[in-house]
Write a protein that holds these residues in place. Sequence first.
Motif, PDB file in Angstrom:
ATOM      1  N   THR A  59       4.024 -37.006  18.716  1.00 18.85           N
ATOM      2  CA  THR A  59       3.155 -35.875  18.392  1.00 18.85           C
ATOM      3  C   THR A  59       3.961 -34.690  17.864  1.00 18.85           C
ATOM      4  O   THR A  59       3.526 -33.990  16.950  1.00 18.85           O
ATOM      5  CB  THR A  59       2.352 -35.445  19.632  1.00 18.85           C
ATOM      6  N   SER A 100     -12.515 -32.729  11.792  1.00 21.80           N
ATOM      7  CA  SER A 100     -11.243 -32.345  12.421  1.00 21.80           C
ATOM      8  C   SER A 100     -11.508 -31.692  13.769  1.00 21.80           C
ATOM      9  O   SER A 100     -12.522 -31.012  13.944  1.00 21.80           O
ATOM     10  CB  SER A 100     -10.478 -31.364  11.521  1.00 21.80           C
ATOM     11  N   GLN A 117       0.150 -29.522   5.701  1.00 21.68           N
ATOM     12  CA  GLN A 117      -1.037 -29.938   4.951  1.00 21.68           C
ATOM     13  C   GLN A 117      -2.153 -28.907   5.062  1.00 21.68           C
ATOM     14  O   GLN A 117      -2.832 -28.596   4.075  1.00 21.68           O
ATOM     15  CB  GLN A 117      -1.519 -31.296   5.458  1.00 21.68           C
ATOM     16  N   LEU A 142       4.660 -35.255  14.323  1.00 19.77           N
ATOM     17  CA  LEU A 142       3.489 -35.256  13.454  1.00 19.77           C
ATOM     18  C   LEU A 142       2.952 -33.849  13.192  1.00 19.77           C
ATOM     19  O   LEU A 142       2.369 -33.591  12.130  1.00 19.77           O
ATOM     20  CB  LEU A 142       2.386 -36.125  14.082  1.00 19.77           C
ATOM     21  N   ARG A 143       3.141 -32.932  14.121  1.00 18.98           N
ATOM     22  CA  ARG A 143       2.546 -31.593  13.999  1.00 18.98           C
ATOM     23  C   ARG A 143       3.047 -30.807  12.788  1.00 18.98           C
ATOM     24  O   ARG A 143       2.244 -30.149  12.112  1.00 18.98           O
ATOM     25  CB  ARG A 143       2.801 -30.806  15.281  1.00 18.98           C
ATOM     26  N   ARG A 190      -5.992 -36.902   3.915  1.00 17.32           N
ATOM     27  CA  ARG A 190      -4.774 -37.118   4.707  1.00 17.32           C
ATOM     28  C   ARG A 190      -4.776 -36.283   5.983  1.00 17.32           C
ATOM     29  O   ARG A 190      -4.334 -36.737   7.036  1.00 17.32           O
ATOM     30  CB  ARG A 190      -3.549 -36.772   3.862  1.00 17.32           C
ATOM     31  N   GLU A 240      -7.005 -37.942   8.561  1.00 18.63           N
ATOM     32  CA  GLU A 240      -6.338 -39.129   9.127  1.00 18.63           C
ATOM     33  C   GLU A 240      -5.237 -38.739  10.103  1.00 18.63           C
ATOM     34  O   GLU A 240      -5.146 -39.294  11.214  1.00 18.63           O
ATOM     35  CB  GLU A 240      -5.766 -39.986   7.991  1.00 18.63           C
ATOM     36  N   ASP A 241      -4.398 -37.795   9.709  1.00 19.96           N
ATOM     37  CA  ASP A 241      -3.294 -37.388  10.589  1.00 19.96           C
ATOM     38  C   ASP A 241      -3.799 -36.694  11.848  1.00 19.96           C
ATOM     39  O   ASP A 241      -3.250 -36.888  12.937  1.00 19.96           O
ATOM     40  CB  ASP A 241      -2.334 -36.465   9.830  1.00 19.96           C
ATOM     41  N   GLN A 276      -4.972 -39.380  14.189  1.00 13.47           N
ATOM     42  CA  GLN A 276      -3.840 -40.008  14.865  1.00 13.47           C
ATOM     43  C   GLN A 276      -3.260 -39.091  15.943  1.00 13.47           C
ATOM     44  O   GLN A 276      -2.954 -39.541  17.060  1.00 13.47           O
ATOM     45  CB  GLN A 276      -2.755 -40.363  13.850  1.00 13.47           C
ATOM     46  N   LEU A 277      -3.125 -37.802  15.621  1.00  9.57           N
ATOM     47  CA  LEU A 277      -2.609 -36.844  16.610  1.00  9.57           C
ATOM     48  C   LEU A 277      -3.549 -36.749  17.809  1.00  9.57           C
ATOM     49  O   LEU A 277      -3.095 -36.679  18.959  1.00  9.57           O
ATOM     50  CB  LEU A 277      -2.443 -35.472  15.957  1.00  9.57           C
ATOM     51  N   ALA A 329       3.935 -31.802   9.833  1.00  6.78           N
ATOM     52  CA  ALA A 329       3.276 -32.307   8.625  1.00  6.78           C
ATOM     53  C   ALA A 329       1.819 -31.841   8.574  1.00  6.78           C
ATOM     54  O   ALA A 329       1.309 -31.476   7.502  1.00  6.78           O
ATOM     55  CB  ALA A 329       3.348 -33.830   8.595  1.00  6.78           C
ATOM     56  N   ILE A 330       1.146 -31.830   9.729  1.00  5.55           N
ATOM     57  CA  ILE A 330      -0.248 -31.377   9.770  1.00  5.55           C
ATOM     58  C   ILE A 330      -0.348 -29.897   9.435  1.00  5.55           C
ATOM     59  O   ILE A 330      -1.213 -29.476   8.656  1.00  5.55           O
ATOM     60  CB  ILE A 330      -0.854 -31.679  11.155  1.00  5.55           C
TER      61      ILE A 330
END
Length: 429
Positions: free
Chosen positions: A202, A259, A212, A205-206, A25, A28-29, A32-33, A208-209
């Motif tokens: 963005t 990454s 994780q 989304l940050r 995950r 993937e994230d 996308q970011l 959540a990243i």
Amino acid sequence: MSAALMIRRGLVVLALAGAVVLGFRLVEDLGQLQRLEGDRAELRHARYGMLDTEQWTRRLSAVLAERIADFELDDRTRPRVLATLTEAIKVLIGEIERQLSLNAPPRGGDWLTQLQGTLHQQLQSRLIDFDALRAQAPRYAERLLAALEGPGTEAAIRAELLGLLTAATPTEVEHSPVLKALLERHGCAEVGACAAALERETAALRPAIDQQLGVLLGLAALIFALVAWGRARERRLDGFALGAAIAITLVLLLTALFSPMLTIEARVDRLGLEFLGESVVFTDQVLYYQSKSLFQVVEILIRAGGADLWLVALLITLFSVVFPALKLLATLVYHRAAGAPVAAPVRFFALRSGKWSMADVLVVALFMAYLGFDALVANQLDTLGATEATVLTTNGTALAPGFYLFLAFVLANLVLSSLIERGAGERRR
């Protein structure tokens, strides 16, 4: 098998499964970011803003149009206009004098031609006194200015100047094919609104990243803590614990390789220029942006071609992918041998390769590159401050999650080597 051992192994399995899921995950994230930030940087690139001549034309034309519309001949502006007209008349008189001298017959040739030239010069100097005309330039300027101050003349002049300015200013914004494709992809009609929408995505989304990443690193630490605890209690490192430690180390390595490790962004936050008393301002202008994973860097080096770049790509792949993978495999083989003789390469990779590994060197090199580029950008952009423009720069260079994952892999590898070496020493005793 004791209940404590079963509980410990159950926790290790759950933590390892969670780490694998989080690793997928996270990759993937982060992908996308990376795409969103790349698209936003392209939309805000300086080539479409402060480096675009059409943008300057529109903004300067708007200031000129405002000045033309507000212009009136009064006691404040009259002296400047009068001085400008006087200089223009003097320049015009000088140009007339130059043209007449060019049309005079040449002084060379036969005596008749020389006589014609002399008579032409004498006649011109007697009929037209250019010095006297230049001396009368202020009076002529006064008369011309008085004519311009007549009823309706100022309005007509303003209308004519505005018409000429409008005709010379591009009215339609012609986007480049790249911008058109980006706007269509995100369903936007305007560049600024599209960039703002991408920035909101963005920003959402940050968190959540980051969460994780924190949980993944925490699970890795938990697995190693459980393995170390079990080894301390049982005074040996069993195959299950070693397999779990190798598996989480491999998860950290693969997640790090896919990454982004470093995000480099040079951005001019605000560029302000004074023009006719008005500020012409450009904001959020991206000069340079890159965010790449280790594999993407290798791909770029290979595509660029050249023996030197291929050598760099080979070295990066060797010391960041092949070398760590061989070390993990050799560690597993050495432990399963249970003290039996093993091949020298296996023993080297399992026990002594940590001293020769360049993984930690790579991490330090990335960190130094981050610091060096950040200072370089600040130094180069500060030179713009020597102009009349007001420049506020922001260097968005930052370490990306891939760096912290790779650093965690390096530390995990060192801990794993320490556990193996300690186990080998105990077997020898």
